[in-house]
Design a protein around this motif. Structure first.
Motif, PDB file in Angstrom:
ATOM      1  N   SER A 173      -2.210   8.255   1.189  1.00  0.00           N
ATOM      2  CA  SER A 173      -3.211   8.115   0.393  1.00  0.00           C
ATOM      3  C   SER A 173      -3.817   6.671   0.712  1.00  0.00           C
ATOM      4  O   SER A 173      -3.179   5.923   0.923  1.00  0.00           O
ATOM      5  CB  SER A 173      -2.973   8.282  -1.050  1.00  0.00           C
ATOM      6  OG  SER A 173      -2.524   7.603  -1.716  1.00  0.00           O
ATOM      7  N   LYS A 174      -5.094   6.534   0.123  1.00  0.00           N
ATOM      8  CA  LYS A 174      -5.600   4.971   0.130  1.00  0.00           C
ATOM      9  C   LYS A 174      -4.982   4.156  -1.046  1.00  0.00           C
ATOM     10  O   LYS A 174      -4.700   3.135  -0.610  1.00  0.00           O
ATOM     11  CB  LYS A 174      -7.194   5.259  -0.487  1.00  0.00           C
ATOM     12  CG  LYS A 174      -7.862   3.796  -0.220  1.00  0.00           C
ATOM     13  CD  LYS A 174      -7.953   3.623   1.089  1.00  0.00           C
ATOM     14  CE  LYS A 174      -9.102   2.225   1.259  1.00  0.00           C
ATOM     15  NZ  LYS A 174      -9.177   1.794   2.771  1.00  0.00           N
ATOM     16  N   THR A 222       2.955   6.940   5.059  1.00  0.00           N
ATOM     17  CA  THR A 222       1.760   5.684   5.065  1.00  0.00           C
ATOM     18  C   THR A 222       1.733   4.891   6.371  1.00  0.00           C
ATOM     19  O   THR A 222       0.588   4.650   6.792  1.00  0.00           O
ATOM     20  CB  THR A 222       1.926   4.741   3.683  1.00  0.00           C
ATOM     21  OG1 THR A 222       1.850   5.781   2.444  1.00  0.00           O
ATOM     22  CG2 THR A 222       0.771   3.963   3.742  1.00  0.00           C
TER      23      THR A 222
END
Length: 349
Positions: free
Chosen positions: A67-68, A61
């Protein structure tokens, strides 16, 4: 005709144009080591918490490959807390080193001489009685300045009256703490949850809104910290010796005290009046640096490592409950204080 200057043992020379900086080799090596330790602890800390997000997910991240949902969890929830802990630890380590070196006493720290409690009282008063829609972090230096004024009026020579400085500070600390508790007791309990946890040293509600301006102010104060490093080290030998070596003692002492109080108040503004860190960080830094007298930057990094370590420890031990980091620092600080007192007693015997 050129002359070769012989450098002291264990010192690096850094040439910046016409200016020359002498860097204590062991101190900066230890600072680099502690920075690497802090980086590893940072990755570990942001990987802790509810939700399936381990160290690998954190690294992905941070590099833009998460991922969001992971980005929201990291940047909106976990990172503000960890950033707040690190910034507060840096400030507490620096402030503790300044005051301990000035007073020449390991027990003289912002949390022992009323500075943190004065900062806490100001934040409590503004948060309770003046609802401004945002956390009043800027009120913290005002309360710390009030505590500093009281200290200076009652003890005008902190370098020569170390124990008197500490005793007066403890009295001021208790007074401000009582006033803060009285102010909170006049309000409904439903309105005091966040303030109460903040006074116990809680970083769960740290926000960029408070952290960013505090980081900016600390960066602006760094040149002043660098300038007072040498006179601060000379003050360790006593006022008379420092004066004979060209130090203008009284203005320098006032400047160091004011700088320490401002930095300590900024650290307190983030997570509350956390104890132990300002006392332990300079002690650890001095032990790591060996013969360096005022390792300000090393003490700052040690403060960040100690506070982040306390935060990680309390989160692991209390999981899944939320317990303020200040509780863990109080436990560790109690053991450290007992150790110092026993060691001093054995030395005197």
């Amino acid at each position: 005709m050129t002359m070769n200057t012989v450098l002291p043992t264990g010192v690096w020379r850094l040439q910046l144009g016409r200016a020359t900086l002498l860097l204590h080799r062991r101190t900066w090596l230890m600072t680099l080591l502690m920075l690497c330790t802090l980086l590893l602890m940072f990755v570990l800390s942001v990987s802790l918490g509810s939700g399936n997000m381990g160290v690998r997910d954190v690294v992905l991240t941070l590099t833009g490959n998460g991922s969001k949902l992971q980005e929201i969890m990291l940047y909106k929830i976990r990172l503000p807390r960890v950033a707040g802990v690190i910034v507060a630890g840096l400030a507490m380590g620096m402030a503790g080193c300044l005051i301990q070196t000035l007073v020449r006493n390991r027990l003289a720290t912002p949390d022992m001489v009323g500075v943190n409690e004065g900062a806490s009282l100001a934040v409590i008063v503004f948060a309770i009685y003046l609802t401004l829609g945002a956390w009043p972090w800027w009120a913290s230096p005002l309360g710390a300045a009030l505590a500093a004024a009281a200290l200076f009026v009652l003890c005008r020579r902190p370098g020569e009256q170390g124990y008197l400085f500490i005793v007066i500070g403890i009295a001021i600390s208790e007074l401000f703490n009582a006033l803060g508790e009285f102010a909170m007791s006049t309000q409904p309990l439903s309105h005091l949850t966040s303030i109460y946890f903040w006074t116990m040293g809680h970083f769960a509600h740290a926000s960029y809104q408070a952290i960013n301006p505090i980081v900016l102010i600390l960066l602006l104060l760094c040149p002043a910290m660098a300038l007072i490093n040498r006179p601060l080290a000379l003050l360790r030998f006593g006022d008379a010796t420092a004066r004979s070596l060209g130090v203008n003692v009284t203005p320098i002492q006032l400047g160091i005290l004011g700088l320490a109080i401002l930095i300590a108040s900024l650290g307190t503004a983030i997570g509350g009046p956390v104890v132990f860190i300002a006392m332990a960080a300079p002690i650890l830094a001095s032990w790591l640096a060996r013969d360096n007298l005022a390792p300000i930057w090393l003490a700052a990094v040690c403060g960040a490592v100690l506070l982040l370590g306390s935060d990680i420890l309390v989160r692991v031990l209390a999981q899944p409950n939320e317990i303020p980091t200040g509780i863990m620092t109080r436990i560790l600080g109690g053991f450290l204080l007992l150790f110092l007192l026993i060691k001093d007693r054995q030395w005197s015997d």
